[in-house]
Write an enzyme that holds these catalytic residues in place. Structure first.
Site, PDB file in Angstrom:
ATOM      1  N   SER A  12       1.235   6.285   3.120  1.00 56.81           N
ATOM      2  CA  SER A  12       1.940   7.197   4.027  1.00 56.81           C
ATOM      3  C   SER A  12       3.215   7.764   3.410  1.00 56.81           C
ATOM      4  O   SER A  12       3.898   7.100   2.631  1.00 56.81           O
ATOM      5  CB  SER A  12       2.297   6.478   5.334  1.00 56.81           C
ATOM      6  OG  SER A  12       1.139   6.144   6.049  1.00 56.81           O
ATOM      7  N   GLU A  18      -4.913   8.607  17.777  1.00 59.99           N
ATOM      8  CA  GLU A  18      -5.375   9.994  17.934  1.00 59.99           C
ATOM      9  C   GLU A  18      -6.346  10.375  16.809  1.00 59.99           C
ATOM     10  O   GLU A  18      -7.375  11.015  17.052  1.00 59.99           O
ATOM     11  CB  GLU A  18      -4.180  10.942  17.953  1.00 59.99           C
ATOM     12  CG  GLU A  18      -3.321  10.849  19.196  1.00 59.99           C
ATOM     13  CD  GLU A  18      -2.356   9.681  19.170  1.00 59.99           C
ATOM     14  OE1 GLU A  18      -1.737   9.408  20.202  1.00 59.99           O
ATOM     15  OE2 GLU A  18      -2.226   9.033  18.103  1.00 59.99           O
ATOM     16  N   SER A  23       4.615  -1.591   4.190  1.00 58.72           N
ATOM     17  CA  SER A  23       4.805  -2.992   4.535  1.00 58.72           C
ATOM     18  C   SER A  23       4.916  -3.855   3.281  1.00 58.72           C
ATOM     19  O   SER A  23       4.206  -3.632   2.292  1.00 58.72           O
ATOM     20  CB  SER A  23       3.628  -3.496   5.382  1.00 58.72           C
ATOM     21  OG  SER A  23       3.517  -2.758   6.577  1.00 58.72           O
ATOM     22  N   GLU A  62      -9.792  -2.125   5.887  1.00 55.21           N
ATOM     23  CA  GLU A  62      -8.514  -2.460   6.487  1.00 55.21           C
ATOM     24  C   GLU A  62      -8.596  -2.506   8.007  1.00 55.21           C
ATOM     25  O   GLU A  62      -8.052  -3.409   8.645  1.00 55.21           O
ATOM     26  CB  GLU A  62      -7.460  -1.445   6.051  1.00 55.21           C
ATOM     27  CG  GLU A  62      -6.076  -1.709   6.594  1.00 55.21           C
ATOM     28  CD  GLU A  62      -5.081  -0.626   6.211  1.00 55.21           C
ATOM     29  OE1 GLU A  62      -3.885  -0.929   6.187  1.00 55.21           O
ATOM     30  OE2 GLU A  62      -5.500   0.521   5.945  1.00 55.21           O
ATOM     31  N   GLN A 110       0.839  -1.196   0.000  1.00 57.17           N
ATOM     32  CA  GLN A 110       0.000   0.000   0.000  1.00 57.17           C
ATOM     33  C   GLN A 110       0.872   1.243   0.000  1.00 57.17           C
ATOM     34  O   GLN A 110       1.611   1.483   0.945  1.00 57.17           O
ATOM     35  CB  GLN A 110      -0.899  -0.024   1.241  1.00 57.17           C
ATOM     36  CG  GLN A 110      -1.826   1.168   1.396  1.00 57.17           C
ATOM     37  CD  GLN A 110      -2.413   1.222   2.796  1.00 57.17           C
ATOM     38  OE1 GLN A 110      -1.751   1.635   3.734  1.00 57.17           O
ATOM     39  NE2 GLN A 110      -3.651   0.781   2.941  1.00 57.17           N
ATOM     40  N   GLY A 111       0.794   2.041  -1.069  1.00 59.83           N
ATOM     41  CA  GLY A 111       1.564   3.266  -1.174  1.00 59.83           C
ATOM     42  C   GLY A 111       0.770   4.468  -0.696  1.00 59.83           C
ATOM     43  O   GLY A 111       0.304   5.276  -1.513  1.00 59.83           O
TER      44      GLY A 111
END
Length: 379
Positions: A125, A364, A157, A240, A122-123
């Site tokens: 962050s 958060e 990841s 997810e 997954q691209g």
């Protein structure tokens, strides 16, 4: 969930016992055999129509209910996810392509996922766009009939072993930062992509930096509509955040503790046994919250606040149960060969839990999402 679910659990546990080594702690270790164990196990599940159990049959799935797929999630996560990185393709990449992909994209990508043959990463962050994902700087600029993508992703990841990347990039700028974002499905073997592993206490292969240097993409690589990727991102995060049954591993390890300690269990401080019982209660709470969100999701009614509430509960459970389990493990004799598996799994669980309140959106941010949802509902 009824006798059918019980039969499925029994079948899955027997398959794990037969095909997964006793001291398996996941696919992403220094030993290449662990990844091969996971890939082989995926093929075994796929042959039995268990890998993508709830997918429609036309996409290579088993056509079962979401509750049967939930059983698979729970048993896999309880046993250190012997599917390896495949859970990503099964839990959300595949379902998102079903929902937003073109027929050609569905034909191209869904069968390999259903057969357990392909790993996705997954691209999302970036160094300055983690929880505030919409602030990302990776750009895709128009070039003839396609785009050139340049930028950097981080904490990606499985990027060292993935064949495909679910990539979010900015194709234009609007009044709001969530506008002008687009999803691309890109092959990781393109020479314009460079992967640099990040060593961490989780072990190798988990986290990586990924650099894009004028990566060429075309219209065929776009998932959904150009500039409207943010709505797809919301779907991704909902799938997810619910797709990993973290509570199942916590509950399995907590339930095993009295058996591992044997006669020494009654000698534990009362305060520690009270904390242990509290964690078991929190496991059940997290499980019920997961079931509620799965039910809402199946009916198309899930809201960001629903997934956020579950995410808060289950990631806190991860960390709090890990602390209790480490205190219990300190009372276990390291000379006891029957306890070796417990000590190894508890330490691995503790290591993994340290990042649980950050990954897939920090706790958060989940609290902000939940607060907004509650305030909106109160109006």
């Amino acid at each position: 969930m009824g006798p059918k679910a019980d039969q499925l659990r029994t079948e899955l546990r027997e398959l794990v016992k037969e095909h997964v080594p006793e001291h398996f702690l996941g696919a992403f270790t220094d030993d290449p055999a662990d990844l091969e164990t996971a890939q082989n196990f995926c093929r075994i599940l796929a042959e039995r129509d268990l890998l993508c159990l709830a997918w429609p049959k036309e996409f290579g799935g088993g056509g079962a209910s979401v509750w049967e797929q939930t059983v698979v999630r729970e048993e896999m996560w309880a046993h250190h996810e012997p599917r390896g990185a495949q859970y990503m393709g099964v839990n959300w990449v595949g379902p998102i392509i079903m929902r937003h992909g073109t027929p050609e994209q569905q034909r191209k990508h869904l069968p390999p996922i259903a057969r357990g043959e392909v790993i996705w990463c997954q691209g999302f962050s970036e160094p300055e766009a983690g929880s505030d994902l919409a602030s990302l700087r990776t750009t895709a600029r128009r070039d003839g009939d396609g785009w050139l993508v340049s930028g950097q992703k981080i904490w990606t990841s499985y990027a060292t072993m993935a064949q495909w990347c679910f990539l979010l990039a900015r194709t234009s700028r609007g009044e709001r930062k969530q506008q002008g974002l687009t999803i691309f499905l890109v092959p990781m073997d393109d020479p314009a992509i460079q992967v640099r592993p990040i060593r961490a206490m989780l072990g190798p292969h988990h986290l990586n930096e990924v650099f894009f240097d004028d990566l060429r993409v075309t219209e065929a690589d776009v998932l959904g509509k150009v500039g409207e990727g943010w709505s797809i991102v919301q779907d991704v995060l909902a799938f997810e955040r619910v797709g990993i049954a973290r509570y199942a591993r916590c509950e399995r390890l907590l339930a095993a503790a009295p058996t591992v300690l044997g006669d020494r269990w009654d000698d534990l401080p009362a305060e520690l046994r009270t904390r242990w019982m509290r964690m078991l209660t929190h496991c059940r709470r997290a499980r019920l919250m997961a079931y509620r969100v799965i039910s809402l999701q199946a009916g198309g009614q899930v809201q960001p606040g629903d997934a956020a509430a579950y995410r808060i509960a289950v990631t806190k459970l991860d960390q709090d149960s890990a602390e209790v389990l480490m205190d219990i493990a300190a009372e276990v004799s390291h000379d006891d060969p029957g306890a070796k598996w417990f000590l190894g799994e508890v330490e691995d669980h503790w290591r993994y839990s340290q990042a649980s309140t950050v990954s897939s959106g920090s706790i958060e941010m989940q609290r902000i999402l939940l607060s907004r949802s509650m305030l909106a509902g109160a109006k």
